[in-house]
Design an enzyme around this catalytic site. Structure first.
Site, PDB file in Angstrom:
ATOM      1  N   GLY B  39      20.754  47.119  36.716  1.00  0.00           N
ATOM      2  CA  GLY B  39      20.989  46.854  35.304  1.00  0.00           C
ATOM      3  C   GLY B  39      20.262  47.801  34.364  1.00  0.00           C
ATOM      4  CB  CYS B 248      52.160  36.229  36.494  1.00  0.00           C
ATOM      5  SG  CYS B 248      52.970  37.818  36.709  1.00  0.00           S
ATOM      6  CB  CYS B 251      53.637  37.460  41.047  1.00  0.00           C
ATOM      7  SG  CYS B 251      52.066  37.174  40.204  1.00  0.00           S
ATOM      8  CB  CYS B 273      49.468  40.037  37.096  1.00  0.00           C
ATOM      9  SG  CYS B 273      49.592  38.469  37.907  1.00  0.00           S
ATOM     10  CB  CYS B 279      51.488  41.597  39.880  1.00  0.00           C
ATOM     11  SG  CYS B 279      52.776  40.632  39.099  1.00  0.00           S
TER      12      CYS B 279
END
Lengths: 271, 294
Positions: B39, B248, B251, B273, B279
């Protein structure tokens, strides 16, 4: 509210300054300043422009390393076992900054120097709480709201930006922001500068009330002798980097000893 | 990520991977430091790349420094493999690093990304390279770099919660929906680059190595595998991810990050998606299921 300083020992000084010196150049800064500040006491620092008042305040509040001398402060709670004497400039920077945002407060002359311009009034007050780990939005907001009403700002302005506030309101907001963590010691640099007299009077009333209610120790820099007389218990007169006179406020103002203090007191316009 | 020294590989006239070996070495050093301090933003000497700032110069430099002949590269932009930026970067590494490329998440050893973490969970051994525009999460409130570095050093992070407080005060909930600040390994506050906060939980204890490159700001930071990543929040306003009422349209997935696509001038729209590879996998799966029923 619980008075945080209730059990503070009034006999030992909160802040002890020993032969503190800081000079940018000869005659620019301050030399050999020593004094003790007790809990609940208000110390005024007066003197002409360039006499080193503000630099002294910066050094006292941990924002300007001095050349020599020490600033001793009694940390922690009022309990004798828990409190300890610490030299401000010998402790780690992290500790010093921690102290500055919990047990101390700094009120700048220009309120926007001490406020965050793009953060609402509530956020400005809440910042210190969040910095010490408060993580409950509802509680932060309740405290912010309480402080707004304490400094006589309408609570419905809690979400307004400080830039939309008047000068006097900004100054009061800055004071609230500093007092929210119940500090023991506040440093103020010309808190009433740039405000018109009626607003000044209200602010002074507010300061007097808060100082008494919270038993705050205050170091206040001002060039306004009327402000000093109203707020300060003790007075320190500075001139050309040196403390020329120090004593009880009334004594210094009514019976000045040093020629410069005499000049200063006699220069005040009489009504 | 094996070292390659043969000059004949890649495009002639360029060193393998576009960057010269000294630069790659410098970036790898920065990466090692970044992995060692999860970080923490490590400054590095960012180079001019054959693309403008803001197009992923930071990510491209990291990829160039870590790619080797045994690697397979996938590049996504907003989750899609077929957008301009993703296609160009893929082609770039094809020509300068002889890279094998793929659009399948699980086949890739390096995935360079802008704005998304793939829906398919990443595995140990994979590397996710993020393109970062503004690496400093404290920048919005503290413009001085000297001060923000000090705030990181001393762990003075109260100000991050002021930002979230402002959100709730203004909108009634935490409205920050991307670049949502996280705390890495309970130490450094980090900007996860402009991924939607939907993807934040995926960073926590991720099996893959996550590398972040900011080209303009010249900073590199990292999250090693299996590192705790916590999104900041309030006790009474806990962290939440976006949810959609729709599924979606292609899909039928209900648990993925959806993009709204406007279909015509009459305001018809659909949700699909954003992760094109995921997808397509779902569509293929659905077909198998359908065929087994017919």
């Amino acid at each position: 509210m619980i008075n945080p300083s209730m059990n503070i020992d009034m006999e030992t000084p909160l802040l002890s300054v020993r032969e503190l010196t800081m000079l940018y150049a000869p005659g620019k800064g301050f030399t050999n300043v020593s004094f003790d500040l007790f809990p609940g006491e208000v110390l005024g620092i007066v003197g002409e422009s360039g006499s080193g008042k503000s630099t002294l305040l910066k050094s006292l509040s941990g924002r300007q390393n001095p050349d020599s001398g020490e600033v001793l402060y009694v940390r922690g709670s009022g309990d004798q076992q828990l409190s300890q004497l610490a030299d401000l400039y010998k402790m780690a920077e992290s500790e010093r900054r921690q102290l500055l945002r919990t047990e101390w407060g700094v009120v700048h002359q220009h309120p926007m120097d001490g406020l965050r311009a793009r953060v609402s009034a509530g956020g400005n007050i809440g910042e210190r709480l969040m910095a010490v780990g408060e993580r409950n939005y509802g509680e932060i907001r309740a405290v912010a709201s309480k402080w707004l009403s304490d400094v006589e700002i309408p609570t419905d302005r809690i979400d307004d930006m400080p830039t939309t506030f008047s000068g006097g309101m900004q100054q009061r907001l800055q004071i609230a922001r500093n007092l929210v963590t119940s500090p023991k010691l506040i440093f103020m640099d010309e808190p009433t500068g740039g405000l018109d007299v009626s607003v000044q009077a209200k602010l002074l009333d507010l300061l007097r009330r808060l100082v008494t209610e919270l038993n705050l120790a205050v170091v206040i820099v001002t060039h306004d002798l009327a402000v000093a007389r109203l707020l300060a218990h003790r007075l320190m007169v500075m001139r050309r980097s040196e403390v020329v006179e120090m004593g009880l406020t009334d004594q210094v103002l009514d019976d000045p000893q040093h020629p410069y203090t005499q000049l200063l007191v006699s220069s005040v316009l009489q009504n | 990520m094996s070292m390659v020294s043969t000059a004949e590989q890649g495009m002639t006239g360029y060193n393998y991977g576009y960057l010269d070996e000294q630069t790659k070495r410098m970036i790898r050093r920065a990466l090692l430091k970044a992995v060692a301090i999860p970080g923490y933003q490590v400054p590095f000497g960012g180079r001019e790349m054959p693309m403008p700032y803001g197009w992923g110069t930071g990510g491209v430099q990291i990829t160039a420094a870590i790619i080797g002949t045994s690697d397979t590269l996938k590049v996504i932009d907003q989750g899609a493999d077929d957008t301009t930026n993703a296609v160009s970067i893929r082609e770039f590494f094809k020509s300068v690093a002889d890279a094998r490329t793929t659009e399948k998440t699980l086949e890739a050893s390096i995935i360079q990304t802008r704005h998304r973490i793939p829906e398919t969970p990443l595995e140990n051994g994979q590397i996710l390279v993020y393109q970062v525009p503004i690496p400093e999460p404290l920048r919005f409130i503290e413009p001085r770099e000297t001060e923000t570095r000090k705030m990181h050093a001393l762990e003075e992070y109260g100000i991050m919660h002021v930002k979230l407080y402002e959100d709730i005060a203004r909108f009634g909930h935490i409205a920050t929906s991307y670049a949502y600040p996280v705390c890495v390994d309970e130490r450094y506050i980090m900007d996860p680059s402009p991924i939607p906060k939907f993807d934040n939980p995926k960073m926590d204890e991720m099996e893959a190595l996550q590398l972040f490159g900011a080209g303009r700001e010249k900073r590199i930071y990292a999250i090693p595998p299996y590192t705790k990543v916590r999104s900041l929040d309030f006790d009474d306003h806990p962290f939440e991810v976006q949810r959609w009422d729709d599924c979606c349209a292609i899909c039928g997935s209900t648990h993925t990050f959806l993009d709204e696509v406007v279909m015509d001038d009459d305001g018809n729209h659909m949700f699909v998606c954003s992760d094109t590879d995921f997808c397509q996998q779902q569509v293929a799966k659905n077909q198998v299921v359908q065929e087994s029923f017919s």
